[in-house]
Write a protein that holds these residues in place. Structure first.
Motif, mmCIF file in Angstrom:
data_model
loop_
_atom_site.group_PDB
_atom_site.id
_atom_site.type_symbol
_atom_site.label_atom_id
_atom_site.label_comp_id
_atom_site.label_asym_id
_atom_site.label_seq_id
_atom_site.Cartn_x
_atom_site.Cartn_y
_atom_site.Cartn_z
ATOM 1 N N ILE A 80 0.840 -1.206 0.000
ATOM 2 C CA ILE A 80 0.000 0.000 0.000
ATOM 3 C C ILE A 80 0.872 1.251 0.000
ATOM 4 C CG2 ILE A 80 -1.628 1.351 1.377
ATOM 5 C CD1 ILE A 80 -2.907 -1.295 2.233
ATOM 6 N N LEU A 81 1.914 1.278 0.839
ATOM 7 C CA LEU A 81 2.797 2.440 0.887
ATOM 8 C C LEU A 81 3.514 2.651 -0.446
ATOM 9 C CD1 LEU A 81 4.408 2.128 4.441
ATOM 10 C CD2 LEU A 81 2.636 3.719 3.696
ATOM 11 N N TRP A 82 3.888 1.561 -1.110
ATOM 12 C CA TRP A 82 4.548 1.669 -2.408
ATOM 13 C C TRP A 82 3.571 2.156 -3.489
ATOM 14 C CZ3 TRP A 82 4.250 -1.388 -6.998
ATOM 15 C CH2 TRP A 82 5.240 -1.088 -7.936
ATOM 16 N N ASP A 83 2.349 1.636 -3.475
ATOM 17 C CA ASP A 83 1.341 2.065 -4.446
ATOM 18 C C ASP A 83 1.000 3.544 -4.298
ATOM 19 O OD1 ASP A 83 1.168 -0.439 -5.572
ATOM 20 O OD2 ASP A 83 -0.593 -1.049 -4.404
ATOM 21 N N GLN A 84 0.998 4.039 -3.068
ATOM 22 C CA GLN A 84 0.663 5.439 -2.810
ATOM 23 C C GLN A 84 1.864 6.362 -2.973
ATOM 24 O OE1 GLN A 84 -2.454 6.541 -2.274
ATOM 25 N NE2 GLN A 84 -3.177 4.443 -2.524
ATOM 26 N N GLY A 85 3.068 5.811 -3.152
ATOM 27 C CA GLY A 85 4.260 6.617 -3.392
ATOM 28 C C GLY A 85 4.968 7.113 -2.152
ATOM 29 N N TYR A 86 4.801 6.445 -1.017
ATOM 30 C CA TYR A 86 5.460 6.870 0.211
ATOM 31 C C TYR A 86 6.817 6.200 0.422
ATOM 32 C CZ TYR A 86 1.257 9.308 1.645
ATOM 33 O OH TYR A 86 0.202 10.178 1.711
ATOM 34 N N ILE A 87 7.074 5.079 -0.251
ATOM 35 C CA ILE A 87 8.389 4.437 -0.199
ATOM 36 C C ILE A 87 8.826 4.129 -1.627
ATOM 37 C CG2 ILE A 87 8.096 3.441 2.107
ATOM 38 C CD1 ILE A 87 7.502 0.754 0.766
ATOM 39 N N ILE A 88 10.138 3.951 -1.818
ATOM 40 C CA ILE A 88 10.661 3.620 -3.143
ATOM 41 C C ILE A 88 10.355 2.165 -3.471
ATOM 42 C CG2 ILE A 88 12.768 3.387 -4.510
ATOM 43 C CD1 ILE A 88 13.894 5.754 -2.938
ATOM 44 N N GLY A 89 10.487 1.296 -2.488
ATOM 45 C CA GLY A 89 10.213 -0.122 -2.707
ATOM 46 C C GLY A 89 10.658 -0.944 -1.511
ATOM 47 N N TYR A 90 10.587 -2.267 -1.678
ATOM 48 C CA TYR A 90 11.024 -3.192 -0.637
ATOM 49 C C TYR A 90 11.380 -4.511 -1.291
ATOM 50 C CZ TYR A 90 6.354 -5.225 -1.025
ATOM 51 O OH TYR A 90 5.209 -5.805 -1.500
ATOM 52 N N LYS A 91 12.239 -5.275 -0.639
ATOM 53 C CA LYS A 91 12.592 -6.602 -1.150
ATOM 54 C C LYS A 91 13.040 -7.485 0.001
ATOM 55 C CE LYS A 91 17.458 -5.990 -2.215
ATOM 56 N NZ LYS A 91 18.503 -6.235 -3.182
ATOM 57 N N ALA A 92 12.983 -8.781 -0.228
ATOM 58 C CA ALA A 92 13.465 -9.738 0.759
ATOM 59 C C ALA A 92 14.987 -9.772 0.677
ATOM 60 C CB ALA A 92 12.885 -11.123 0.494
ATOM 61 N N THR A 93 15.649 -9.745 1.815
ATOM 62 C CA THR A 93 17.107 -9.752 1.824
ATOM 63 C C THR A 93 17.620 -11.157 1.536
ATOM 64 O OG1 THR A 93 17.146 -10.110 4.197
ATOM 65 C CG2 THR A 93 17.236 -7.830 3.437
ATOM 66 N N HIS A 94 18.804 -11.226 0.932
ATOM 67 C CA HIS A 94 19.385 -12.522 0.586
ATOM 68 C C HIS A 94 20.069 -13.171 1.788
ATOM 69 C CE1 HIS A 94 18.512 -11.962 -3.614
ATOM 70 N NE2 HIS A 94 19.085 -10.763 -3.595
ATOM 71 N N THR A 95 20.578 -12.355 2.703
ATOM 72 C CA THR A 95 21.285 -12.919 3.846
ATOM 73 C C THR A 95 20.325 -13.527 4.864
ATOM 74 O OG1 THR A 95 21.300 -10.746 4.888
ATOM 75 C CG2 THR A 95 23.236 -11.347 3.594
ATOM 76 N N GLN A 96 19.209 -12.851 5.090
ATOM 77 C CA GLN A 96 18.205 -13.365 6.019
ATOM 78 C C GLN A 96 16.903 -13.543 5.248
ATOM 79 O OE1 GLN A 96 18.048 -10.332 8.974
ATOM 80 N NE2 GLN A 96 19.852 -11.080 10.063
ATOM 81 N N LYS A 97 16.405 -14.768 5.188
ATOM 82 C CA LYS A 97 15.220 -15.045 4.386
ATOM 83 C C LYS A 97 13.948 -14.476 4.994
ATOM 84 C CE LYS A 97 17.070 -19.205 2.308
ATOM 85 N NZ LYS A 97 16.942 -20.628 2.108
#
Length: 129
Positions: A37-54
């Motif tokens: 929701i925050l990404w769709d509304q333009g409040y964050i650039i994005g997010y992703k799952a980290t490779h070091t910690q699943k």
């Protein structure tokens, strides 16, 4: 609802106050739907799952051209110690033009605009300006 959700919102708020580029959070379905929701509304650039910690998410925070955070203020409406619920009649009375209000409904997390379109009520979690 666990504390992961409240911790994530606080991490985002504190990260933007400290001018950080990213924040980390434990990966849960609730947190991912909130980040979407925050990404769709333009409040964050994005997010992703980290490779070091699943089981961890990396949240990329957004800033405006003048260096100010994209999120000016976050106000918790319904708190773990004091729950409030709004019916669809009460939601229609709220002015949604100035801020984003996110509701927890029986169909998942929804913005106030989506709640009005689908005619469903729920628990208002937070308001973002």
């Amino acid at each position: 609802m666990k504390n992961y959700f409240w911790n994530m919102i606080t991490n985002i708020k504190n990260g933007q106050l400290a001018k950080r580029n990213c924040a980390y959070q434990k990966k849960t379905k609730l947190c991912e739907s909130m980040l979407k929701i925050l990404w769709d509304q333009g409040y964050i650039i994005g997010y992703k799952a980290t490779h070091t910690q699943k089981d961890s998410l990396k949240i990329f925070l957004k800033y405006l051209k003048n260096g100010e955070p994209a999120i000016n203020s976050i106000k918790f409406i319904s708190k773990p110690g004091r729950r409030t619920y709004y019916s669809i009649k009460q939601i229609w009375k709220i002015d949604s033009s100035k801020s984003l209000i996110i509701f927890s409904t029986n169909k998942g997390l929804k913005t106030i605009i989506e709640c009005k379109k689908q005619k469903i009520g729920g628990e208002p979690l937070l308001m973002i300006n």
